[in-house]
Design a protein around this motif. Structure first.
Motif, PDB file in Angstrom:
ATOM      1  N   ALA A   1      10.358  -0.488 -12.866  1.00 28.33           N
ATOM      2  CA  ALA A   1      10.066   0.522 -11.833  1.00 28.33           C
ATOM      3  C   ALA A   1       9.422  -0.126 -10.605  1.00 28.33           C
ATOM      4  O   ALA A   1       9.728   0.242  -9.470  1.00 28.33           O
ATOM      5  CB  ALA A   1       9.157   1.609 -12.409  1.00 28.33           C
ATOM      6  N   ILE A   2       8.544  -1.105 -10.828  1.00 27.49           N
ATOM      7  CA  ILE A   2       7.902  -1.800  -9.703  1.00 27.49           C
ATOM      8  C   ILE A   2       8.961  -2.573  -8.921  1.00 27.49           C
ATOM      9  O   ILE A   2       9.004  -2.507  -7.690  1.00 27.49           O
ATOM     10  CB  ILE A   2       6.785  -2.746 -10.195  1.00 27.49           C
ATOM     11  CG1 ILE A   2       5.626  -1.943 -10.765  1.00 27.49           C
ATOM     12  CG2 ILE A   2       6.293  -3.631  -9.062  1.00 27.49           C
ATOM     13  CD1 ILE A   2       4.543  -2.785 -11.427  1.00 27.49           C
ATOM     14  N   GLU A   3       9.834  -3.287  -9.650  1.00 23.64           N
ATOM     15  CA  GLU A   3      10.903  -4.035  -8.980  1.00 23.64           C
ATOM     16  C   GLU A   3      11.784  -3.106  -8.153  1.00 23.64           C
ATOM     17  O   GLU A   3      12.123  -3.410  -7.009  1.00 23.64           O
ATOM     18  CB  GLU A   3      11.774  -4.759 -10.013  1.00 23.64           C
ATOM     19  CG  GLU A   3      11.286  -6.121 -10.358  1.00 23.64           C
ATOM     20  CD  GLU A   3      12.312  -6.912 -11.155  1.00 23.64           C
ATOM     21  OE1 GLU A   3      12.492  -8.094 -10.830  1.00 23.64           O
ATOM     22  OE2 GLU A   3      12.937  -6.345 -12.065  1.00 23.64           O
TER      23      GLU A   3
ATOM     24  N   GLY B   1      -1.115  -1.960 -11.791  1.00 20.59           N
ATOM     25  CA  GLY B   1      -1.236  -3.376 -12.118  1.00 20.59           C
ATOM     26  C   GLY B   1      -2.225  -4.089 -11.228  1.00 20.59           C
ATOM     27  O   GLY B   1      -2.764  -3.518 -10.284  1.00 20.59           O
ATOM     28  N   ASN B   2      -2.421  -5.348 -11.543  1.00 20.45           N
ATOM     29  CA  ASN B   2      -3.335  -6.192 -10.795  1.00 20.45           C
ATOM     30  C   ASN B   2      -2.540  -6.984  -9.759  1.00 20.45           C
ATOM     31  O   ASN B   2      -1.573  -7.652 -10.112  1.00 20.45           O
ATOM     32  CB  ASN B   2      -4.046  -7.131 -11.775  1.00 20.45           C
ATOM     33  CG  ASN B   2      -5.221  -7.810 -11.162  1.00 20.45           C
ATOM     34  OD1 ASN B   2      -5.744  -7.363 -10.145  1.00 20.45           O
ATOM     35  ND2 ASN B   2      -5.644  -8.899 -11.776  1.00 20.45           N
ATOM     36  N   ILE B   3      -2.933  -6.908  -8.492  1.00 21.95           N
ATOM     37  CA  ILE B   3      -2.237  -7.626  -7.421  1.00 21.95           C
ATOM     38  C   ILE B   3      -3.116  -8.789  -6.977  1.00 21.95           C
ATOM     39  O   ILE B   3      -4.267  -8.579  -6.589  1.00 21.95           O
ATOM     40  CB  ILE B   3      -1.932  -6.697  -6.230  1.00 21.95           C
ATOM     41  CG1 ILE B   3      -1.071  -5.523  -6.691  1.00 21.95           C
ATOM     42  CG2 ILE B   3      -1.244  -7.466  -5.112  1.00 21.95           C
ATOM     43  CD1 ILE B   3      -0.895  -4.439  -5.657  1.00 21.95           C
ATOM     44  N   THR B   4      -2.571 -10.008  -7.052  1.00 20.80           N
ATOM     45  CA  THR B   4      -3.334 -11.187  -6.646  1.00 20.80           C
ATOM     46  C   THR B   4      -2.528 -12.025  -5.659  1.00 20.80           C
ATOM     47  O   THR B   4      -1.318 -11.865  -5.542  1.00 20.80           O
ATOM     48  CB  THR B   4      -3.699 -12.072  -7.865  1.00 20.80           C
ATOM     49  OG1 THR B   4      -2.497 -12.423  -8.542  1.00 20.80           O
ATOM     50  CG2 THR B   4      -4.629 -11.354  -8.813  1.00 20.80           C
TER      51      THR B   4
ATOM     52  N   ALA C   1       5.169  10.436 -12.692  1.00 19.82           N
ATOM     53  CA  ALA C   1       4.265  10.662 -11.560  1.00 19.82           C
ATOM     54  C   ALA C   1       4.414   9.531 -10.542  1.00 19.82           C
ATOM     55  O   ALA C   1       4.515   8.373 -10.919  1.00 19.82           O
ATOM     56  CB  ALA C   1       2.817  10.715 -12.053  1.00 19.82           C
ATOM     57  N   ALA C   2       4.453   9.891  -9.268  1.00 22.07           N
ATOM     58  CA  ALA C   2       4.521   8.877  -8.208  1.00 22.07           C
ATOM     59  C   ALA C   2       3.139   8.243  -8.093  1.00 22.07           C
ATOM     60  O   ALA C   2       2.179   8.885  -7.687  1.00 22.07           O
ATOM     61  CB  ALA C   2       4.935   9.511  -6.894  1.00 22.07           C
ATOM     62  N   THR C   3       3.046   6.976  -8.468  1.00 24.74           N
ATOM     63  CA  THR C   3       1.767   6.269  -8.532  1.00 24.74           C
ATOM     64  C   THR C   3       1.809   5.029  -7.643  1.00 24.74           C
ATOM     65  O   THR C   3       2.776   4.274  -7.707  1.00 24.74           O
ATOM     66  CB  THR C   3       1.488   5.829  -9.994  1.00 24.74           C
ATOM     67  OG1 THR C   3       1.694   6.959 -10.848  1.00 24.74           O
ATOM     68  CG2 THR C   3       0.078   5.330 -10.159  1.00 24.74           C
ATOM     69  N   PRO C   4       0.774   4.781  -6.828  1.00 23.55           N
ATOM     70  CA  PRO C   4       0.748   3.561  -6.011  1.00 23.55           C
ATOM     71  C   PRO C   4       0.780   2.311  -6.900  1.00 23.55           C
ATOM     72  O   PRO C   4       0.204   2.307  -7.990  1.00 23.55           O
ATOM     73  CB  PRO C   4      -0.590   3.648  -5.266  1.00 23.55           C
ATOM     74  CG  PRO C   4      -0.960   5.097  -5.303  1.00 23.55           C
ATOM     75  CD  PRO C   4      -0.381   5.644  -6.566  1.00 23.55           C
TER      76      PRO C   4
ATOM     77  N   ASP D   1       0.796  -1.227   0.000  1.00 16.46           N
ATOM     78  CA  ASP D   1       0.000   0.000   0.000  1.00 16.46           C
ATOM     79  C   ASP D   1       0.833   1.284   0.000  1.00 16.46           C
ATOM     80  O   ASP D   1       0.452   2.265  -0.631  1.00 16.46           O
ATOM     81  CB  ASP D   1      -0.960   0.036   1.186  1.00 16.46           C
ATOM     82  CG  ASP D   1      -2.165  -0.862   0.973  1.00 16.46           C
ATOM     83  OD1 ASP D   1      -2.305  -1.419  -0.137  1.00 16.46           O
ATOM     84  OD2 ASP D   1      -2.955  -1.020   1.925  1.00 16.46           O
ATOM     85  N   LYS D   2       1.931   1.285   0.716  1.00 17.64           N
ATOM     86  CA  LYS D   2       2.721   2.512   0.837  1.00 17.64           C
ATOM     87  C   LYS D   2       3.735   2.685  -0.290  1.00 17.64           C
ATOM     88  O   LYS D   2       4.393   3.714  -0.384  1.00 17.64           O
ATOM     89  CB  LYS D   2       3.463   2.530   2.179  1.00 17.64           C
ATOM     90  CG  LYS D   2       2.535   2.654   3.368  1.00 17.64           C
ATOM     91  CD  LYS D   2       3.312   2.679   4.664  1.00 17.64           C
ATOM     92  CE  LYS D   2       2.381   2.758   5.852  1.00 17.64           C
ATOM     93  NZ  LYS D   2       3.102   2.643   7.111  1.00 17.64           N
ATOM     94  N   LEU D   3       3.871   1.674  -1.142  1.00 15.81           N
ATOM     95  CA  LEU D   3       4.870   1.737  -2.205  1.00 15.81           C
ATOM     96  C   LEU D   3       4.342   2.484  -3.421  1.00 15.81           C
ATOM     97  O   LEU D   3       3.230   2.251  -3.875  1.00 15.81           O
ATOM     98  CB  LEU D   3       5.311   0.331  -2.623  1.00 15.81           C
ATOM     99  CG  LEU D   3       5.924  -0.545  -1.544  1.00 15.81           C
ATOM    100  CD1 LEU D   3       6.413  -1.851  -2.153  1.00 15.81           C
ATOM    101  CD2 LEU D   3       7.070   0.155  -0.862  1.00 15.81           C
TER     102      LEU D   3
END
Length: 184
Positions: free
Chosen positions: A76-78, A54-57, A46-49, A37-39
């Protein structure tokens, strides 16, 4: 006076809600999407949660899977996960990022329980500060002759009841989260 009381009750409720949200980010041995949540990810400047790119499962009890809608954001996610304090190395296959949560050691479980109790204490302090603010407000109203001494005493008793109720709620939250962490 009633609107003043409800204003302070709302503040106390917000403290409890904030605590619940904080507890959601503490991992308890099982994969929980709220640890992300905080990442935030740098997405086209743009700083985007992460939850918005993406889809988190949760395909397995100890695995999170992030499937970005745009494959260019995988790096960027990694990077965001590696720089965070969740302590898990992401692996990707070019399309999906997987986070495998290791079993928590007994020592780590105890540390997390201490952290939960500390956050609970901080929430209780916040509740007590709101109580003090409320009582000060009612005493000022009494000095300004806006309410009588009896009304002030009644209001203080009501504030104390609210405080007790929310402190008890915090204790329940701390106990529940501690049990969750300590259960293997």
């Amino acid at each position: 006076m009633k609107e003043e009381l409800s204003k302070f009750e709302t503040k106390m409720e917000k403290s409890v809600v904030a605590l619940k949200e904080e507890f959601g980010t503490i991992r308890a041995g099982r994969a929980n999407p709220h640890v992300l949540d905080k990442l935030v990810v740098d997405y086209y400047g743009a700083a985007t949660p992460i939850s918005q790119v993406g889809n988190i499962t949760v395909p397995e009890p100890r695995m999170l899977q992030i499937q970005p809608w745009d494959a260019t954001v995988i790096k960027a996610i990694e990077k965001a996960i590696n720089e965070s304090d969740i302590g898990i190395n992401p692996s990707n296959d070019g399309k999906i990022i997987r986070l495998i949560f290791p079993e928590l050691t007994e020592e780590r479980r105890k540390d997390l329980t201490k952290e939960v109790k500390k956050k609970g204490e901080n929430a209780k302090v916040a509740i007590r500060n709101i109580r003090r603010e409320a009582i000060d407000t009612f005493k000022k109203m009494q000095k300004a002759n806006e309410i009588t001494e009896d009304e002030c005493t009644t209001a203080e008793a009501s504030v104390q009841k609210l405080t007790d109720k929310f402190v008890e709620e915090i204790d329940k939250q701390v106990d529940a989260k501690s049990k969750d962490i300590l259960s293997v």
